[in-house]
Motif scaffolding. Structure first.
Motif, PDB file in Angstrom:
ATOM      1  N   SER A 226       0.215 -41.041  47.516  1.00  0.00           N
ATOM      2  CA  SER A 226      -0.732 -40.432  48.451  1.00  0.00           C
ATOM      3  C   SER A 226      -1.872 -39.761  47.694  1.00  0.00           C
ATOM      4  O   SER A 226      -2.991 -39.671  48.188  1.00  0.00           O
TER       5      SER A 226
ATOM      6  N   ARG B 116       6.162 -41.415  46.956  1.00  0.00           N
ATOM      7  CA  ARG B 116       5.267 -41.374  48.118  1.00  0.00           C
ATOM      8  C   ARG B 116       4.176 -40.329  47.877  1.00  0.00           C
ATOM      9  O   ARG B 116       3.003 -40.566  48.169  1.00  0.00           O
ATOM     10  N   SER B 117       4.547 -39.163  47.333  1.00  0.00           N
ATOM     11  CA  SER B 117       3.569 -38.108  47.040  1.00  0.00           C
ATOM     12  C   SER B 117       2.579 -38.568  45.978  1.00  0.00           C
ATOM     13  O   SER B 117       1.378 -38.324  46.093  1.00  0.00           O
TER      14      SER B 117
END
Length: 147
Positions: A10, A6-7
């Protein structure tokens, strides 16, 4: 390192380039060249049915003497796609890529495609974070910590 995909997404973005199974290999290769990428997800509607990579072109098209203009992606794509969730850790994703000998992982939440990460994305992520840790350690050792 406890960072998740997810990081990574992003930071890198979640845009995924796709192709339909009925596209010709030539169309797919032109799209990969135009986008400067090494893989396209193959989608039939919203369903991910495969991945088409540079390796597929070399091994399943060129090496077998197939015509890229008439060969369809569905006939040469990789269908055994390994997908991971956004909560998968960066280190775990790197281990999967190493164990499965692949270069790209679709990031899925259930049936929803959230992004695609490559070994290059993961390597960049790890090296950037290591640079920060090294800088912090040097600053601590030389008395410049905290900055």
């Amino acid at each position: 390192m406890k960072d998740t995909l997810r990081s990574v997404l992003s930071h890198k973005g979640s845009k995924v380039h796709c192709v339909v199974p009925g596209a010709s290999v030539l169309e797919a290769v032109r799209k990969m060249n135009d986008e400067h990428i090494g893989a396209l997800l193959v989608r039939d509607g919203s369903e991910v049915v495969g991945i088409f990579t540079e390796r597929d072109v070399l091994c399943r098209v060129l090496d077998r003497g197939r015509d890229p203009g008439t060969t369809l992606v569905r006939d040469v794509m990789t269908t055994d796609v390994v997908a991971v969730s956004p909560e998968t850790g960066v280190e775990e994703a790197m281990a999967i890529i190493t164990d499965r000998r692949c270069r790209h992982l679709p990031v899925m939440r259930g049936d929803e495609l959230e992004g695609l990460v490559s070994i290059g994305d993961l390597t960049r992520w790890v090296s950037r974070h290591q640079e920060g840790h090294i800088r912090d350690l040097v600053n601590f050792i030389t008395g410049k910590y905290p900055v």
